[in-house]
Every structure is written in C-alpha cells, then in structure tokens.
Design a protein around this motif. Structure first.
Motif, short mmCIF file in Angstrom:
data_model
loop_
_atom_site.label_atom_id
_atom_site.label_comp_id
_atom_site.label_asym_id
_atom_site.label_seq_id
_atom_site.Cartn_x
_atom_site.Cartn_y
_atom_site.Cartn_z
N HIS A 52 0.91 -1.25 0.11
CA HIS A 52 -0.16 0.03 -0.03
C HIS A 52 0.86 1.41 0.09
N MET A 53 1.90 1.22 0.64
CA MET A 53 2.88 2.32 1.00
C MET A 53 3.44 2.64 -0.61
N GLN A 54 4.04 1.52 -0.96
CA GLN A 54 4.69 1.86 -2.50
C GLN A 54 3.75 2.37 -3.47
N HIS A 55 2.34 1.78 -3.48
CA HIS A 55 1.29 2.47 -4.45
C HIS A 55 1.03 3.74 -4.13
N ALA A 56 1.10 4.10 -2.81
CA ALA A 56 0.64 5.63 -2.49
C ALA A 56 1.46 6.59 -3.00
N LEU A 57 2.89 5.98 -2.99
CA LEU A 57 4.10 7.04 -3.02
C LEU A 57 4.13 7.15 -4.61
N SER A 58 3.62 6.11 -5.57
CA SER A 58 3.86 6.22 -6.85
C SER A 58 2.50 6.86 -7.69
N THR A 59 1.56 6.86 -7.22
CA THR A 59 0.53 7.24 -7.88
C THR A 59 0.24 8.70 -7.93
N SER A 60 -0.37 9.10 -8.93
CA SER A 60 -0.64 10.75 -8.85
C SER A 60 -2.34 11.02 -8.77
N ASP A 61 -3.00 9.94 -8.34
CA ASP A 61 -4.50 10.07 -8.20
C ASP A 61 -4.59 11.08 -7.06
N GLU A 62 -5.67 11.81 -6.92
CA GLU A 62 -5.88 12.63 -5.82
C GLU A 62 -6.17 11.75 -4.56
N ALA A 81 1.58 16.40 3.25
CA ALA A 81 1.63 17.73 3.90
C ALA A 81 2.58 18.70 3.43
N ALA A 82 3.75 18.07 3.13
CA ALA A 82 5.14 18.88 2.84
C ALA A 82 5.27 18.71 1.21
N ASN A 83 4.28 18.05 0.45
CA ASN A 83 4.76 17.92 -0.99
C ASN A 83 3.97 19.03 -1.59
N GLU A 84 4.99 20.25 -1.93
CA GLU A 84 4.18 21.57 -2.35
C GLU A 84 3.54 21.20 -3.63
N GLY A 85 2.21 21.84 -3.50
CA GLY A 85 1.59 21.81 -4.70
C GLY A 85 0.41 20.67 -4.91
N ARG A 86 0.68 19.70 -4.20
CA ARG A 86 0.05 18.40 -4.33
C ARG A 86 -1.19 18.28 -3.50
N ILE A 126 -8.99 12.58 5.30
CA ILE A 126 -8.32 14.01 5.41
C ILE A 126 -7.96 14.48 4.02
N ARG A 127 -8.31 15.74 3.80
CA ARG A 127 -7.78 16.33 2.43
C ARG A 127 -6.56 17.12 3.12
N ILE A 128 -5.55 17.09 2.25
CA ILE A 128 -4.27 17.58 2.33
C ILE A 128 -3.88 18.31 1.35
N GLN A 129 -3.40 19.79 1.70
CA GLN A 129 -3.03 20.54 0.58
C GLN A 129 -1.57 20.83 0.69
N GLY A 130 -0.92 20.12 -0.20
CA GLY A 130 0.90 20.20 0.17
C GLY A 130 1.14 21.56 -0.04
N THR A 131 2.19 22.17 1.02
CA THR A 131 2.59 23.35 1.00
C THR A 131 4.03 23.36 1.44
N LYS A 132 4.59 24.54 1.32
CA LYS A 132 5.88 24.52 1.90
C LYS A 132 6.08 24.88 3.47
N ILE A 133 6.85 24.08 4.21
CA ILE A 133 6.78 24.15 5.32
C ILE A 133 8.16 24.82 6.06
N THR A 134 8.07 25.87 6.81
CA THR A 134 9.09 26.49 6.94
C THR A 134 9.51 26.88 8.53
#
Length: 409
Positions: A52-62, A81-86, A126-134
């Motif tokens: 499941h982890m490998q699939h989640a990291l390889s998919t571009s599905d929302e 959460a840290a994946n900016e723009g995703r 949960i809905r996650i809007q990836g953003t740049k975390i500083t």
C-alpha cells in the motif's frame, strides 16, 4: 477464508525459515527513498502495508486509499503535507476511518500545513493541500504513538529549516523513535535526541547507497511462541537477523528465556532452541517499548500455564482492533481467566485449553498469527485467516513447513 489447524503429530521441530524485511524499517525507508532517490532498498517487506505504501507513493491520483495500513496513514500524512502543490485525499478502510489522526494533524498544522477533515473531526479521510513548510519547531505529547513522531522526523530533513520536536511529558515507544533516527544517521542526515528534544537538520541530497532491511522481529515472535510450546530440543533457524537490531521487538530474545527458549545469533540469522521447560509461574513485564508482541506473549503464557501481568499496552486500543478487548474475548473462549484495562492485561495460570474453538481475528493480522501456535496443544480454528498478509504473506505456508496441518473450512 476460515481454517482449522491440527495438532502436530511430532512436537520436536527442526526447520529453517526466511522472513521478509521489517515492515517498520521498510515503510520508513520507502518515505526516505521518495525524498532521496539515491537510496536502493534490499529485502523490502512483502507485507500488504508496504505494498500500500509503495502504491501511494507512486500514484498521481488525488484519492489515496491505504486500506488497513496504519503506518502508511501516519507517514503519508506528513509526506503529502510537505509535498508542495499536491492535493491529496488520504483515506482507508472502515476501521482506519475510526483510528485517530488528530494529534499528528494538529502538529502539522502548527508547522503551517493545510489539512481538513472530510467526515469526522480527528479521523480520516483527510484532505491535504501540500505546502512549503518553513516553521522549524513543534510540540507533541511524548506518550502518543511513536508513528506520529516518526512521521514528522521522516520529512524533517527535507524541510527548509529542518525540524525541532519537543516531546511533552513521558516518552513511550522510544525504540521506534530511535529506529527512525538510526536510519537517518545511516543516510548521513544529522540529528540529535537529547532529553525531550529531537532535532533533524536539513539535507538536500545524500550519497547513493544500498540499505538492506533486517527481517521483521514482530514476525519472529510467532516462532518464539512455537518453540516455547514445542518439545525440548526443538530448533528453528530464522534469517535475516542481527544482534544489534534497530527494532524494539528484538527484546523477544530476552523475554522468551522465561519459556526455556535460547537465542543464538549468527552472522545473518538467529537460532531459537527449546532447552528447558518454562521457568516462571508468573511473568511480569512492561511492554511500552514493544506493544506489538503483547498478543504473542499472552497466548504463550496461556498455553504454557504461566500467569502474566503485561503493562504499557495503552497503544493497543487504537490498532487494527482494540487488541486488549480482542485478547480478553478470545482467550476467555479458550478457558482462560483474564482481565484487561486500557493499559494492561492480567492472566491467571491455566491448566486446560478448550479445543476446536474458532478464533475471531477482527481484521487484525496479529490476532491470527498470535493464536496459531496453540496448534501445538489443541486443534484450533482461525477465522478470516487471510488477514495475515497485512504483515506476513507466507505465514500459513511457513506454518505448514513446520508441520502444522491446515484444512480450509
């Protein structure tokens, strides 16, 4: 699939078993590999969770559905959460949608993440809007699941300013935090853990390297139980393991000495041998650093007529099922006198086991595997037996190799 396990005709066992890589190490490394493509992973876990982890990291599905994979839910929450723009909706099974995520979500929000609940507050999806975390500092309670803390640590080196985590109060599951930090150190990512403060420094890239995952100690626990219940002289060799393990469940080697099981470490394997009968009438042990082996130990104690007091079990309430209630219900059906609280389990010394009992598994892989060794004492039925694939694809094949006869019902 429901199955019947029949009693071994010969309880003197001598086998060699190979177990796939640690699910805990594999899932950490899969996140790190996505952040640092220079990593090559060998002996990766073949568990459903890691698939499941490998699939989640390889998919571009929302929408990303991770099924029952709790580790994936927690680690991916920080990753996305840290994946900016995703933008990602992270969801799972019905049980997963009733496992809390609020503590981690709140910590990420404190860091500047954008996360909202799709249904119940505090729970997936949960809905996650990836953003740049500083933001570089955050607080989180130290007595929560270590997976929340490791989730933050895994993305920390890719944050612009790194991350400092202050753990509030008593810290539990330290070995799993140290596992994460040890993997970072192995990748030459600078970190420190002093007092209640963990720091991870930023790192843009690492040297190309191959990481070999040690086999899973939680999976080894079922063979410790089998050898404890087998005749003196029985032996099982397991690969691939090492004495200086990152896994908290490696405490099995010491714990099972109480059941007459001797562990011998070789270069890339361990040998479990039954050298004498169980030596204790009551086993008292704090499992706060290794809660995943509580079910195995409780069943071993019951089968061996050893009373036990197991403490440090507060995280078992929020696993695939409420494992304390599940243990209470299933062991009682077998004839045990048992009582549980939210944090502990007490089992009286037993003298008999009721045979042909059907064990409910509650969609929990560890319930199925923990009760399987009872086949060395009585015939036993396991319901929904395929649930073992969550962490151990070949479990029933390996049980048959040992000599346990399995019939589908």
């Amino acid at each position: 699939m429901d199955i019947l396990l029949n009693v071994l005709a010969d309880k003197r066992i001598n086998e060699n078993i190979t177990i796939s890589g640690s699910k805990s190490e594999s899932n950490r490394l899969l996140i790190l590999q996505k952040l640092f493509p220079e990593i090559v992973i060998e002996n990766l876990s073949d568990s459903d969770d890691s698939v499941h982890m490998q699939h989640a990291l390889s998919t571009s599905d929302e929408i990303v559905d991770i099924g029952h994979a709790g580790t994936a839910m927690r680690f991916l929450t920080s990753y996305f959460a840290a994946n900016e723009g995703r933008e990602t909706v992270l969801t799972g099974s019905e049980r997963m949608q009733n496992r809390p995520i609020e503590i981690l979500v709140n910590a990420l929000k404190d860091l500047g993440a954008t996360i909202s609940y799709q249904d119940k507050v505090g729970y997936p999806p949960i809905r996650i809007q990836g953003t740049k975390i500083t933001t570089e500092k955050v607080q989180i309670n130290g007595n929560v699941s270590s997976q929340y803390i490791s989730s933050l640590l895994l993305i920390a080196s890719k944050l612009e300013n790194g991350l400092e985590i202050e753990l509030i109060g008593k810290i539990t599951s330290v070995p799993y935090i140290n596992m994460t930090l040890s993997l970072l150190t192995q990748l030459e990512i600078k970190n420190s853990f002093e007092g209640n403060t963990i720091k991870v420094y930023p790192k843009k890239e690492i040297q190309k390297q191959t990481v070999v995952v040690e086999s899973d100690w939680s999976s080894a626990s079922y063979f410790y139980s089998i050898i404890a219940l087998a005749d003196v002289g029985s032996e099982i060799n397991l690969s691939a393991y090492k004495k200086e393990s990152l896994q908290g469940d490696s405490c099995l080697a010491e714990i099972y000495e109480h059941f007459g099981v001797e562990t011998t470490f070789s270069e890339n394997s361990i040998s479990l041998k039954k050298v004498k009968a169980s030596t204790k009438e009551i086993l008292e042990i704090d499992l706060k650093n290794a809660p995943d082996i509580a079910q195995t130990i409780a069943v071993t104690c019951f089968a061996e007529g050893v009373a036990c007091n197991l403490t440090g079990l507060h995280t078992l309430k929020i696993k695939e099922t409420d494992r304390l209630i599940a243990l209470n219900d299933e062991l009682t059906k077998l004839g045990a006198t048992i009582s549980v609280t939210d944090v502990s389990l007490h089992l009286d010394k037993s003298s008999a086991i009721i045979k042909n009992i059907a064990i409910k598994t509650y969609n929990d892989h560890r319930m199925a595997m923990a009760f399987a060794p009872l086949a060395l004492r009585v015939p036993i039925k396991i319901l929904n037996a395929e649930v073992v694939t969550k962490s151990y694809q070949k479990f029933w094949d390996d049980m048959q190799q040992i000599g346990i006869k399995i019939d589908k019902l």
